[in-house]
Design a protein around this motif. Structure first.
Motif, PDB file in Angstrom:
ATOM      1  N   ASN A 168       5.683 -57.742 -54.623  1.00  0.00           N
ATOM      2  CA  ASN A 168       5.379 -57.154 -53.336  1.00  0.00           C
ATOM      3  C   ASN A 168       6.703 -56.977 -52.605  1.00  0.00           C
ATOM      4  N   PHE A 169       6.919 -55.853 -52.026  1.00  0.00           N
ATOM      5  CA  PHE A 169       8.173 -55.717 -51.281  1.00  0.00           C
ATOM      6  C   PHE A 169       8.032 -54.834 -50.059  1.00  0.00           C
ATOM      7  N   LEU A 170       8.978 -54.963 -49.212  1.00  0.00           N
ATOM      8  CA  LEU A 170       8.991 -54.243 -47.949  1.00  0.00           C
ATOM      9  C   LEU A 170      10.442 -54.011 -47.577  1.00  0.00           C
ATOM     10  N   MET A 171      10.762 -52.816 -47.148  1.00  0.00           N
ATOM     11  CA  MET A 171      12.153 -52.537 -46.812  1.00  0.00           C
ATOM     12  C   MET A 171      12.244 -51.943 -45.425  1.00  0.00           C
TER      13      MET A 171
ATOM     14  N   LEU B 296       9.589 -59.116 -40.370  1.00  0.00           N
ATOM     15  CA  LEU B 296       9.461 -58.362 -41.619  1.00  0.00           C
ATOM     16  C   LEU B 296       8.805 -59.223 -42.685  1.00  0.00           C
TER      17      LEU B 296
ATOM     18  N   ILE C  28       4.708 -59.622 -45.605  1.00  0.00           N
ATOM     19  CA  ILE C  28       4.417 -59.898 -47.011  1.00  0.00           C
ATOM     20  C   ILE C  28       4.081 -61.377 -47.248  1.00  0.00           C
TER      21      ILE C  28
END
Lengths: 307, 94
Positions: free
Chosen positions: A155-158, A238, A242
């Motif tokens: 799972n990622f978020l940028m 941020l 997640i």
């Protein structure tokens, strides 16, 4: 401007407070000529470029330098610097993986892989397989990553929409307050009481807010504490999306800023892992890329053997 | 793997999540979306170059506006991208 003033200005070169240490390293005890696989990873980031060379999966050499305005050139320079005095040349490297913002712009790379996958893989190597949540604080963006015990991204978020919570933002602040960037962390703890965070983590607004605080009599230390706190709060938001599962680790240049790291830990209520050995967490991306390069060579060999 | 594309700003959180384990790379979302938000590429996260849908680079930092026409205030019909995705790999956070 008169000639006299011009000379006066030139005579006093300005100290560049944002400058961080560029360096190279290689392991003199390792013999690359004895290795079956020599793999290379190049992470061309928005602010810094790293080149990592592995000999049979062991860290052999690396270099970390500023990217500047020429990313293909900086990839080559980083690699040349890493290989300095090793006798190893590009032609002897079996596979090179490029990563980071400039990954598609590396002339000698065999493949490009996203830096998110590379950071997770590199963190798995640096911090061990227990890492589940990773925060990569880069020069111009910030990534929150969840990964499994093999360093595979789940799972990622940028965030690259704004410069809040990035290395570049920290460089701007170091310059504004005339504090060498590598002293920012320590200095931010030299306050009696932790001040409230600056209300805006936006670098532009934060800068004007900080100037206002300095004018109202705040010390540099207090302003730094306030900015570090704001930055920590911003990246923790941020991470919240997640979810944070221990073990938790931070990579990228900002992970060397203790003022941010301690405050992130404080906001999360989770301690960040220490790197195993003496690995520099700023090379995580390039290291991950070099590990992928190794896997790709080995796969090619297997396919070659069966074909 | 869940890939979250988008951002958070002062007005809210705007993320599109694509589950690459569910996504087949069929491209139905690409044709369904009137704003050209999606594109199908070789998966950068797998070494096998499987096809997978992603949110186009150019759209990632303006999803609030790109998706606005499909999200009217009040009565809202199902989002075309979500409806078109048979494996149910697409989610919106807002």
């Amino acid at each position: 401007m008169s000639n006299a003033t011009q000379t006066a200005v030139q005579a006093q070169p300005q100290q560049e407070f944002w400058r961080w240490k560029e360096y190279n390293w290689h392991d003199p005890h390792l013999d690359w000529q004895a290795a079956t696989t020599i793999s290379c990873g190049i992470d061309v980031g928005s602010v810094s470029t790293q080149a990592v060379v592995l000999a049979d999966g062991r860290l052999y050499a690396f270099a970390s330098r500023r990217t500047g305005n020429n990313s293909p050139g900086s990839a080559q320079k980083a690699l040349d610097w890493a290989l300095e005095e090793t006798g190893l040349t590009l032609g002897k490297i079996h596979f090179t993986v490029g990563t980071g913002y400039g990954r598609v712009n590396i002339p000698f790379a065999d493949k490009a892989i996203t830096e998110i996958a590379c950071h997770a893989r590199g963190a798995n190597f640096i911090y061990g397989p227990s890492v589940r949540t990773l925060l990569d604080m880069g020069g111009q963006d910030c990534k929150a990553i969840r990964c499994d015990e093999r360093g595979k991204v789940q799972n990622f978020l940028m965030n690259d929409k704004c410069a809040a919570g990035t290395g570049r933002g920290m460089e701007v602040f170091a310059d504004l307050l005339q504090v060498p960037i590598e002293s920012v962390g320590e200095m931010s703890f030299q306050v009696e009481v932790e001040p409230p965070p600056v209300s805006s983590t936006c670098v532009v607004f934060g800068k004007s807010e900080a100037l206002g605080l300095l004018r109202s009599g705040w010390s540099k230390e207090k302003v730094l504490a306030s900015y570090c706190r704001a930055m920590a709060k911003r990246v923790v938001e941020l991470l919240a999306r997640i979810g944070v599962e221990p073990q938790f680790a931070i990579t990228g240049g900002i992970s060397k800023n203790i003022g941010i790291v301690r405050r992130i830990e404080d906001e999360l209520g989770v301690e960040a892992l220490e790197p195993q050995g003496d690995y520099d967490p700023q090379i995580a991306g390039a290291l991950g890329a070099a590990l992928f390069a190794k896997a790709l060579v080995e796969r090619q060999r297997r396919q070659g053997a069966t074909a | 793997m869940k890939a979250n594309y988008g951002y958070k700003d002062g007005s809210g959180e705007y993320y599109i999540t694509i589950d690459s384990d569910l996504c087949t790379g069929c491209g139905s979302c690409v044709t369904a979306c009137p704003a050209e938000v999606f594109t199908v590429v070789a998966d950068e996260f797998s070494l096998d170059d499987e096809q997978v849908a992603i949110v186009a680079e150019a759209q990632r930092n303006k999803l609030k506006y790109a998706c606005a026409p499909c999200k009217p205030v009040g009565e809202r019909s199902p989002l075309p991208c979500v409806a078109a995705c048979r494996p149910g790999a697409i989610e919106h956070s807002w």
